[in-house]
Design an enzyme around this catalytic site. Sequence first.
Site, mmCIF file in Angstrom:
data_model
loop_
_atom_site.group_PDB
_atom_site.id
_atom_site.type_symbol
_atom_site.label_atom_id
_atom_site.label_comp_id
_atom_site.label_asym_id
_atom_site.label_seq_id
_atom_site.Cartn_x
_atom_site.Cartn_y
_atom_site.Cartn_z
ATOM 1 N N TYR A 66 0.879 -1.166 0.000
ATOM 2 C CA TYR A 66 0.000 0.000 0.000
ATOM 3 C C TYR A 66 0.914 1.213 0.000
ATOM 4 C CZ TYR A 66 -3.463 -3.366 1.739
ATOM 5 O OH TYR A 66 -4.308 -4.440 1.878
ATOM 6 N N ARG A 84 -14.240 -8.174 0.648
ATOM 7 C CA ARG A 84 -13.810 -7.881 2.023
ATOM 8 C C ARG A 84 -13.760 -6.392 2.326
ATOM 9 N NH1 ARG A 84 -11.331 -12.213 4.397
ATOM 10 N NH2 ARG A 84 -9.798 -11.045 5.594
ATOM 11 N N HIS A 104 -11.652 -7.227 -3.852
ATOM 12 C CA HIS A 104 -10.948 -7.633 -2.634
ATOM 13 C C HIS A 104 -11.642 -8.858 -2.010
ATOM 14 C CE1 HIS A 104 -7.707 -5.624 -0.125
ATOM 15 N NE2 HIS A 104 -8.022 -6.624 0.670
ATOM 16 N N LYS A 112 -4.040 -3.021 -8.055
ATOM 17 C CA LYS A 112 -5.018 -4.039 -7.638
ATOM 18 C C LYS A 112 -6.229 -3.353 -7.010
ATOM 19 C CE LYS A 112 -5.430 -8.121 -4.649
ATOM 20 N NZ LYS A 112 -6.158 -7.616 -3.486
ATOM 21 N N ASP A 147 -7.735 -0.330 -2.895
ATOM 22 C CA ASP A 147 -9.119 -0.334 -2.407
ATOM 23 C C ASP A 147 -9.229 -0.465 -0.887
ATOM 24 O OD1 ASP A 147 -8.319 -2.959 -2.235
ATOM 25 O OD2 ASP A 147 -9.835 -3.777 -3.578
HETATM 26 C C1 FNR Z 1 -6.960 -10.638 1.459
HETATM 27 N N1 FNR Z 1 -6.720 -9.757 0.398
HETATM 28 C C2 FNR Z 1 -5.680 -8.852 0.487
HETATM 29 N N2 FNR Z 1 -5.348 -8.073 -0.589
HETATM 30 C C3 FNR Z 1 -4.309 -7.230 -0.535
HETATM 31 O O1 FNR Z 1 -4.019 -6.558 -1.520
HETATM 32 N N3 FNR Z 1 -3.558 -7.128 0.608
HETATM 33 C C4 FNR Z 1 -3.824 -7.860 1.725
HETATM 34 O O2 FNR Z 1 -3.123 -7.750 2.736
HETATM 35 C C5 FNR Z 1 -4.930 -8.747 1.677
HETATM 36 N N4 FNR Z 1 -5.259 -9.504 2.755
HETATM 37 C C6 FNR Z 1 -6.223 -10.500 2.649
HETATM 38 C C7 FNR Z 1 -6.422 -11.379 3.710
HETATM 39 C C8 FNR Z 1 -7.338 -12.436 3.570
HETATM 40 C C9 FNR Z 1 -7.530 -13.387 4.713
HETATM 41 C C10 FNR Z 1 -8.045 -12.600 2.356
HETATM 42 C C11 FNR Z 1 -9.009 -13.738 2.164
HETATM 43 C C12 FNR Z 1 -7.864 -11.702 1.319
HETATM 44 C C13 FNR Z 1 -7.524 -9.849 -0.848
HETATM 45 C C14 FNR Z 1 -6.892 -10.827 -1.824
HETATM 46 O O3 FNR Z 1 -5.728 -10.335 -2.392
HETATM 47 C C15 FNR Z 1 -7.854 -11.105 -2.998
HETATM 48 O O4 FNR Z 1 -8.259 -9.895 -3.583
HETATM 49 C C16 FNR Z 1 -9.083 -11.897 -2.580
HETATM 50 O O5 FNR Z 1 -8.758 -12.864 -1.620
HETATM 51 C C17 FNR Z 1 -9.684 -12.572 -3.800
HETATM 52 O O6 FNR Z 1 -10.857 -13.220 -3.496
HETATM 53 P P1 FNR Z 1 -10.980 -14.781 -3.131
HETATM 54 O O7 FNR Z 1 -10.120 -15.547 -4.096
HETATM 55 O O8 FNR Z 1 -10.496 -14.904 -1.714
HETATM 56 O O9 FNR Z 1 -12.438 -15.010 -3.274
#
Ligand code: FNR
Length: 391
Positions: free
Chosen positions: A128, A279, A276, A252, A156
Amino acid sequence: MAINIEDLRRLARRRLPRALFDFVDGGGGDEWSVRENRAAFERITFRPRVLVDVSKRDMTTTVLGQKLASPVVCAPTGMPGLLWPRGEVEAAKAAARVGSIYTLATRATCSIEEVAEAANGRVWFQVYVWQDRELTRKLVERAEAAGAKAMFLTVDVQVVSQRERDLRNGFTVPPKVTLKNATDTLRKVDWLWRMLRGPKITDRNFLGLSTRAGGSDLVRLGGYVNSLYDPSVDWDDFRWFRSLWKGPLVIKGITTAEDARLAVDHGADGVVVSNHGGRQLDYMPASIDALPEVVDAIGGRAEVLLDSGVRRGTDVVKALALGARACMVGRPYLWGLASGGQPGVERAITILNSEIDRTLALVGRPTLADLDPSAVRHAQRVASPAAIPAV
Ligand code: FNR
């Protein structure tokens, strides 16, 4: 035995303390976008061609200059080391072994140097733009020195979303210990025993980077890192960031044509169409529904990756048909990791790969280059006659 990704999810649910399972599984607000990511894939069907020689199939590809055995790569996820000791190193080794690649999140229990070494430099890095720009610069320089092959800037997380399962479970920094979550944690004996013997959990990439952290433990260091997210970051900051990193740079978290164009205009080499994994902002459309608009706007000037909700090889084939170059998966490999460490992650990727191979055969497109929008029926595409060639 795990036959599909949902099996790995069930295994993870059995093996992890409830709070950890929910941390991985959950999403923002009502979790509508989490469900929509799946529902949208389920709305897309195939237009298979038959009597095509599919005896020789090839799903190898090159993404951001990296040769891959398949178009499936590991998304950056925070703190996999909570699920399995040195989880990031285990996942990176697994990805390298099966010809995929691991993207290390800045927030990790293993450092970029450890992960790059374990995966022979076969690693991408996610950051980030933190409030402390000097610290951001140092992280980028370390990633370069460690040999990371591409940089992902996640855009995001202007603020951290409210994930209500985490609040209810006390999965916060500092954590809230209740009788319920303490008892649940003690019952997951294998996980507990493994973690107690593992290295100390902390935000390892930040160790020693700032004197303002006030400690090296997860509570103090993690709390400090939480305060570093910067809601003021804009395209001028991106321009600055671009000047720091000479290699492939991917943004991203792009889901609109407007931002896709700006990304290319500002020198991004790729974008990840992502909500994301549902999330962050709830009620975002599914990534797969946002994909065609972004692909059109980019017009081949950068690589387009997609994540969020990919659970099946059929999902990957759909995304590639609609213009993605590769799919990132987050939860699928985390469930694999929780269920069995490095072999579990390998299992997650190989399950998807074998499903992709079978799908390519059955849709009559033996190579990835044969995939185009004519392979799927997608509400937004079917409306455009140009997408379906007359034959
Ligand atoms: C994430 N994701 C995420 N993305 C990112 O850019 N930095 C991060 O630190 C995190 N941390 C994170 C923790 C956990 C537990 C999850 C499940 C996800 C988002 C990740 O890169 C991605 O966008 C999503 O996980 C994609 O969706 P699916 O495959 O989990 O459905």
